[in-house]
Motif scaffolding. Structure first.
Motif, PDB file in Angstrom:
ATOM      1  N   SER A  68       0.807  -1.363   0.080  1.00 24.33           N
ATOM      2  CA  SER A  68      -0.145   0.082  -0.536  1.00 24.33           C
ATOM      3  C   SER A  68       0.876   1.332   0.365  1.00 24.33           C
ATOM      4  N   ILE A  69       1.985   1.303   0.760  1.00 22.76           N
ATOM      5  CA  ILE A  69       2.479   2.179   0.615  1.00 22.76           C
ATOM      6  C   ILE A  69       3.658   2.890  -0.761  1.00 22.76           C
ATOM      7  N   LEU A  74       4.286   5.899  -5.233  1.00 24.34           N
ATOM      8  CA  LEU A  74       4.120   6.119  -6.807  1.00 24.34           C
ATOM      9  C   LEU A  74       3.029   6.822  -7.760  1.00 24.34           C
ATOM     10  N   ALA A  75       2.358   6.403  -6.704  1.00 26.21           N
ATOM     11  CA  ALA A  75       1.029   6.955  -7.682  1.00 26.21           C
ATOM     12  C   ALA A  75       0.532   8.943  -7.377  1.00 26.21           C
ATOM     13  N   THR A  76       1.389   8.587  -6.070  1.00 29.87           N
ATOM     14  CA  THR A  76       1.312  10.220  -6.089  1.00 29.87           C
ATOM     15  C   THR A  76       2.422  10.592  -6.721  1.00 29.87           C
ATOM     16  N   GLY A 195      -0.412  16.018  -2.454  1.00 29.81           N
ATOM     17  CA  GLY A 195       0.417  14.915  -2.061  1.00 29.81           C
ATOM     18  C   GLY A 195      -0.117  13.977  -0.911  1.00 29.81           C
ATOM     19  N   LEU A 196      -0.539  14.825  -0.220  1.00 26.44           N
ATOM     20  CA  LEU A 196      -1.009  13.994   1.067  1.00 26.44           C
ATOM     21  C   LEU A 196      -2.249  13.572   0.568  1.00 26.44           C
ATOM     22  N   LEU A 197      -3.167  14.018   0.307  1.00 26.66           N
ATOM     23  CA  LEU A 197      -4.835  13.569  -0.313  1.00 26.66           C
ATOM     24  C   LEU A 197      -4.746  12.908  -1.009  1.00 26.66           C
ATOM     25  N   ALA A 198      -3.417  12.979  -1.906  1.00 25.31           N
ATOM     26  CA  ALA A 198      -3.443  11.414  -3.326  1.00 25.31           C
ATOM     27  C   ALA A 198      -2.859  10.181  -2.482  1.00 25.31           C
ATOM     28  N   PHE A 199      -2.138  10.834  -1.530  1.00 24.44           N
ATOM     29  CA  PHE A 199      -1.773   9.111  -1.318  1.00 24.44           C
ATOM     30  C   PHE A 199      -2.428   8.591   0.169  1.00 24.44           C
TER      31      PHE A 199
END
Length: 267
Positions: A68-69, A74-76, A195-199
């Motif tokens: 998950s991390i 990577l998605a972020t 970025g934090l919201l995306a993660f």
């Protein structure tokens, strides 16, 4: 707007009920993570940290957490890159189809997760002939993570206006220098918040993950779902769910504070 005493009291009651419906179940999960009763009898007959110890040594949960991390990071990164470029293009330039492109960028977050999952599964396996893997999962998560970055960045750019950038270029700075010295410092808190919201969004995702994860790729939410009704794993699931809630709250709280303060807390 003036509210009567009775209306204010009614609003407080409604607010309290809504908050209770939202957060009491989370509190129950937290209590059950230390409930000595394996069947989660209520009220708890005692409290124990045994389930936390087992969770700390659960190979499946730890592997899922690592996955998950990795997927979330990577998605972020993809979302930050593509979302920022899209926001700057749509805010700074006028071109035919601009509104349509903006709608297409935002659309993935509005679609039901199962629709997005089926569409991406068909795109990867049928159209592109790409086997499902960790990378297809990263790309799938990035499709909806882009939206939160895009929304944060374009909102900040609109608040900034273009006066400072124009002044920088009038004083002889080239485009890169203007971006690095003027634009980026003004929107970096929006980037961090996005970025934090995306993660957090990627870390919690379950429906799209089901359709786009390759064999053997298990994220933490999927691990929770798969082990929820197994008697020997149920207590550990409550611990992992508690950790997941805590890990989700932190980036969302920080992102909210950053998004509301364009100066990043500087005076």
């Amino acid at each position: 707007m003036f509210l009567t005493r009775g209306l204010r009291a009614g609003l407080r009651v409604v607010t309290g009920v809504v908050l209770a419906v939202l957060y009491v179940p989370l509190i129950v999960v937290l209590v059950n993570s230390v409930n000595a009763d394996r069947a989660f009898g209520w009220p708890p007959s005692g409290f124990t940290l045994e389930w936390w110890r087992r969770a700390a040594h659960s190979a499946g949960a730890l592997d899922a957490l690592r996955t998950s991390i990795v997927v979330g990071l990577l998605a972020t990164v993809l979302a930050l890159t593509l979302g920022t470029l899209a926001a700057m293009s749509l805010q700074r330039y006028r071109f035919f189809g601009r509104d349509a492109v903006s709608l297409l960028v935002i659309l993935p977050i509005a679609l039901p997760g199962i629709v997005t999952g089926i569409a991406l599964n068909n795109a990867f396996r049928t159209v592109l002939g790409v086997p499902l893997s960790l990378w297809t999962l990263v790309i799938a998560h990035a499709t909806f993570c882009i939206v939160v970055v895009f929304n944060n960045v374009i909102a900040r750019l609109r608040r900034m206006g273009g006066d400072l950038e124009e002044a920088s270029m009038d004083l002889g700075a080239d485009s890169f220098t203007t971006f690095w010295r003027v634009t980026f410092p003004s929107m970096r808190t929006a980037l961090l918040a996005g970025g934090l919201l995306a993660f957090a969004l990627s870390f919690d995702e379950i429906i799209v993950t089901r359709f786009t994860a390759g064999p053997g790729t298990t994220t933490l939410p999927i691990w929770i779902l798969d082990n929820l009704f197994r008697p020997n794993q149920a207590p550990v699931v409550n611990v992992v769910a508690t950790v997941l809630v805590i890990l989700s709250i932190v980036p969302i709280y920080v992102a909210q504070r950053l998004a509301g303060d364009p100066s990043g807390g500087r005076v």
